[in-house]
Every structure is written in C-alpha cells, then in structure tokens.
Motif scaffolding. Structure first.
Motif, PDB file in Angstrom:
ATOM      1  N   GLY A  10      71.118  18.105  -0.459  1.00  0.00           N
ATOM      2  CA  GLY A  10      70.566  19.399  -0.053  1.00  0.00           C
ATOM      3  C   GLY A  10      69.074  19.477  -0.300  1.00  0.00           C
ATOM      4  N   LEU A  11      68.659  18.923  -1.425  1.00  0.00           N
ATOM      5  CA  LEU A  11      67.231  18.947  -1.771  1.00  0.00           C
ATOM      6  C   LEU A  11      66.422  18.089  -0.792  1.00  0.00           C
ATOM      7  N   PRO A 161      69.888  26.741   2.577  1.00  0.00           N
ATOM      8  CA  PRO A 161      70.888  27.789   2.378  1.00  0.00           C
ATOM      9  C   PRO A 161      71.363  27.834   0.920  1.00  0.00           C
ATOM     10  N   ASP A 162      70.928  26.898   0.085  1.00  0.00           N
ATOM     11  CA  ASP A 162      71.397  26.790  -1.302  1.00  0.00           C
ATOM     12  C   ASP A 162      70.361  27.422  -2.237  1.00  0.00           C
ATOM     13  N   SER A 163      70.776  28.487  -2.950  1.00  0.00           N
ATOM     14  CA  SER A 163      69.794  29.208  -3.772  1.00  0.00           C
ATOM     15  C   SER A 163      69.228  28.329  -4.890  1.00  0.00           C
ATOM     16  N   GLN A 164      70.013  27.358  -5.357  1.00  0.00           N
ATOM     17  CA  GLN A 164      69.483  26.485  -6.415  1.00  0.00           C
ATOM     18  C   GLN A 164      68.368  25.585  -5.881  1.00  0.00           C
ATOM     19  N   VAL A 165      68.573  25.088  -4.674  1.00  0.00           N
ATOM     20  CA  VAL A 165      67.520  24.268  -4.052  1.00  0.00           C
ATOM     21  C   VAL A 165      66.271  25.124  -3.826  1.00  0.00           C
ATOM     22  N   VAL A 166      66.477  26.350  -3.385  1.00  0.00           N
ATOM     23  CA  VAL A 166      65.330  27.243  -3.161  1.00  0.00           C
ATOM     24  C   VAL A 166      64.579  27.448  -4.477  1.00  0.00           C
TER      25      VAL A 166
END
Ligand SMILES: O=C(CO)[C@@H](O)[C@H](O)[C@H](O)[C@H](O)COP(=O)(O)O
Length: 201
Positions: A10-11, A161-166
């Motif tokens: 995702g990152l 779409p992934d809040s952790q990646v954001v």
C-alpha cells in the motif's frame, strides 16, 4: 500476504503519485521560513495519530530538525489537556480547535490541519475560524474529495485509501517541509538556485 507485505504494498503504491506533491512542500517550506522568521506563527492540529504528528511538527520548528537555528513559533493545539477538556466540556468537542485558533491566531498566520479523512468536524470548524480571522489555511489530508481539502486555501492530498499509509506520508511531508524551512533560512551558495527551482516547480 502477511501484514508487512500488505502494508508495504500500500505504501509503495502511494509513493509515486505522492511524489507529485513535492512542489507544494517546497512552497510551504519557503512560506513558513519567511513567515516564522519574520515573527509570525504556525498553529497546527489533528486528531489521534494526526495529533501526534501536529506535535511532532511543532517540536521540529520550536526546537530544530538537524542543525541549530533560530527558534520558530509553532503551536500544536492538541497537548494542553486542561484547555482541550475545558473547551470540549463547555463548548463541545467540535469547538476544541476553533476556540484556540480564535485565541492564538492572528491575521496572515498559518493554520495547518492534519486529517486522514478530511472530515473531522472539529478540524473543519477550526478552518472556518481561521478564515474569519484572515489566516492562511493549509490541510494535509488523504484522498480527495473531502470537506477539509475543499475549504482550506491549499491541500496536500496523499493518494491512499489506507489511513495508516496517509499518516506515514504526512510524517514524510512534515520532515521534508522542515528540511525546506531550514534550507531557506541558511541556504548554501550552491543551494540558492536549486531552491528557487524547487519552489517554482
Ligand atoms: O491513528 C489512528 C489510526 O491510524 C487513529 O487514532 C485516528 O487518528 C483517529 O481515529 C482520528 O480520530 C481520525 O481522524 P481523521 O484523521 O479522520 O481526522
């Protein structure tokens, strides 16, 4: 896939589109260097993990990133538990940052709001309060569209779409922006032209 591969995938997917935000970070760093070294102030806020990042940014500016330099005024609106609980208790949680913005913000100061969703009502209220005062409003958010990106003067959108990646990309942004601040405050002869190019990119 195991969690580390899922997360890193995702990152990695977000990194290339994120790289296109480089020009904005250069401009924000240049603006902060000019405004803060001239006696202006940055206010910064977020919820949860983004509250920690807001405090992290304030610490880099009041303290230092790497090399010693003048202290710069940056106030995180999150760590004062007395103010946070009193304002929330007396005026509602939606007001927790807006009221501090009205107390500490001055015309032309900068308010930076960090949010993965861009939908937290207390951050939207803070942006509206800052607008009334005549402050500049910047947002670090996730994907567009979201209300915070729409109402702030400028938004750095992290395409995941992934809040952790954001959140991870927001921390990269905080560090890179502070790097630009420092380079503008103490540019080497070699770096001056290069900096101008980055700001106008
Ligand atoms: O750190 C995390 C999730 O990674 C959570 O604490 C997260 O920050 C909280 O749920 C926040 O309330 C989310 O707010 P926002 O980023 O949508 O504005």
């Amino acid at each position: 896939m195991n969690p580390i591969d899922v997360h890193l995938t995702g990152l990695v997917q977000a990194l290339l589109p994120y790289r296109e935000q480089a020009g904005r970070l250069a401009r924000w760093g240049a603006t902060l260097a000019r405004h803060l070294s001239g006696g202006g102030r940055l206010l910064v806020a977020g919820n949860g993990g983004s509250a920690a990042e807001a405090q992290h940014l304030a610490a880099e500016l009041v303290g230092k990133l790497r090399e010693d330099r003048i202290p710069l005024s940056a106030i995180a609106l999150t760590p004062d538990s007395s103010a946070v609980t009193a304002i929330s208790n007396d005026y509602g949680f939606e007001e927790v940052f807006a009221r501090q913005v009205r107390a500490h913000g001055r015309r032309d100061d900068i308010l930076l709001l960090l949010s993965t969703s861009g939908r937290s009502p207390n951050l939207v209220a803070a942006a509206r309060a800052a607008e009334e005062i005549g402050m500049r409003t910047w947002a670090m958010v996730g994907e567009r569209p979201n209300p915070l990106a729409d109402i702030c003067h400028e938004a750095l959108c992290c395409p995941s779409p992934d809040s952790q990646v954001v959140q991870e990309l927001h921390l990269v942004s905080v560090h890179v922006m502070c790097e630009y601040v420092d380079r503008h405050l103490a540019p080497s002869d070699l770096g001056r032209d290069e900096l101008e190019e980055m700001v106008s990119a």
